[in-house]
Design a protein around this motif. Structure first.
Motif, short mmCIF file in Angstrom:
data_model
loop_
_atom_site.label_atom_id
_atom_site.label_comp_id
_atom_site.label_asym_id
_atom_site.label_seq_id
_atom_site.Cartn_x
_atom_site.Cartn_y
_atom_site.Cartn_z
N ARG A 54 -15.38 47.19 20.86
CA ARG A 54 -16.22 48.09 20.08
C ARG A 54 -15.41 49.22 19.43
N SER A 55 -14.41 49.73 20.13
CA SER A 55 -13.61 50.80 19.50
C SER A 55 -12.71 50.23 18.40
N ILE A 56 -12.25 49.00 18.57
CA ILE A 56 -11.49 48.33 17.50
C ILE A 56 -12.39 48.13 16.28
N LEU A 57 -13.62 47.65 16.52
CA LEU A 57 -14.58 47.46 15.44
C LEU A 57 -14.82 48.77 14.69
N VAL A 85 -12.02 39.55 17.32
CA VAL A 85 -11.53 40.54 16.35
C VAL A 85 -11.57 39.99 14.92
N LEU A 86 -11.40 38.68 14.77
CA LEU A 86 -11.52 38.09 13.43
C LEU A 86 -12.96 38.18 12.93
N ASP A 87 -13.91 37.86 13.78
CA ASP A 87 -15.31 37.95 13.38
C ASP A 87 -15.71 39.41 13.14
N ALA A 88 -15.04 40.35 13.82
CA ALA A 88 -15.32 41.77 13.61
C ALA A 88 -14.75 42.28 12.29
N GLY A 89 -13.94 41.46 11.64
CA GLY A 89 -13.45 41.82 10.31
C GLY A 89 -11.96 42.02 10.18
N ALA A 90 -11.21 41.86 11.25
CA ALA A 90 -9.75 41.95 11.13
C ALA A 90 -9.24 40.77 10.32
N GLN A 91 -8.36 41.05 9.36
CA GLN A 91 -7.72 39.98 8.61
C GLN A 91 -6.27 39.79 9.03
N THR A 92 -5.72 40.76 9.74
CA THR A 92 -4.35 40.66 10.22
C THR A 92 -4.31 40.97 11.70
N VAL A 93 -3.72 40.07 12.48
CA VAL A 93 -3.61 40.27 13.93
C VAL A 93 -2.14 40.20 14.34
#
Length: 257
Positions: A54-57, A85-93
């Motif tokens: 949640r804090s990452i989001l 994290v990908l579904d939360a919107g991160a494009q780079t991991v």
């Protein structure tokens, strides 16, 4: 409508150097502040900072309004964490402690939709697809995901050439602190032996056609890394910037009394 273009991935593919900073305060207000300061990329650290999903989001949400690209570092390369994290919107991991080619191959599968990968097809519920408003997300997302792996010990370096041969990995980040510790130089990433190992690894990564990455808060090391071919270079961390600036300000006035 396709998935949005990943500007960080595009810049790396064009050979451009991208300067970044670490976010370890795990706070939306400070993340938003850092997004106004001009860095090309900012790492939301899920490994050593007290972050959860949640804090990452929340930090992804505030950074979307900035020109700084959000990179999410996971605590470990677990498939379910990658999906979240990908579904939360991160494009780079950014995935720490990658030691083998098999690990790296699975990470590629984790960020790739079937039939070539294992990413769960649940984007209809996700922020990544703007909650189903990006109608072509499923068929276009793979091309915009940027996968960065961290090689940060001797076992990983021994497997570096095999890791570099894997399609789907965009960049390899050399972790100075962990590498120094594994080489017997805990707390001394500037040791000559460690530095030589880092620079040689960066050159190998660049020669293999992948983007080399590094974190350095020491200008001579940063300059050497750039000369060795580093492309995504973190030059600070919010925690260190706040601590050091506050210490200097405190000392400035206390020394006058």
């Amino acid at each position: 409508m396709p998935a949005p273009q990943n500007p960080f991935k595009k810049a790396l593919s064009e050979g451009k150097v991208q300067f970044g900073c670490w976010l370890g305060l795990a706070d939306t207000f400070s993340a938003e502040l850092m997004g106004t300061t001009g860095f090309d990329w900012l790492v939301i650290d899920g490994e050593h900072a007290p972050n959860d999903l949640r804090s990452i989001l929340a930090q992804l949400q505030v950074l979307e309004a900035s020109n700084s690209h959000a990179v999410v570092r996971l605590p470990v390369g677990e498939t379910y964490m990658m999906k979240q994290v990908l579904d939360a919107g991160a494009q780079t991991v950014l995935v720490p402690m990658v030691e083998t080619a098999d690990q790296a191959r699975q990470l590629v599968r984790d960020v790739t939709y079937p039939p070539l990968g294992d990413r769960g097809v649940g984007y209809a519920l996700g922020r990544a697809s703007r909650f189903s408003q990006i109608t072509d997300y499923g068929t276009t997302a793979d091309a915009q995901i940027c996968l960065l792996v961290q090689v940060e010990n001797l076992k990983g370096l021994a497997a570096l050439d095999d890791i570099l041969a894997i399609d789907g990995i965009d960049g390899v980040f050399i972790g100075p602190a962990d590498l120094a510790a594994d080489m017997g130089h805990m707390g001394n990433a500037l040791h000559d032996e460690v530095q030589a190992t880092i620079m040689e690894a960066l050159a190998r990564i660049r020669a293999a056609g992948k983007a080399p990455g590094i974190l350095s808060t020491h200008d001579p090391m940063t300059e050497a890394a750039l000369a060795a071919g580093a492309q995504f270079v973190a030059v600070g961390a919010d925690v260190l910037l706040l601590t050091r600036t506050a210490q200097a300000l405190s000392a400035k006035w206390k020394d006058l009394t």
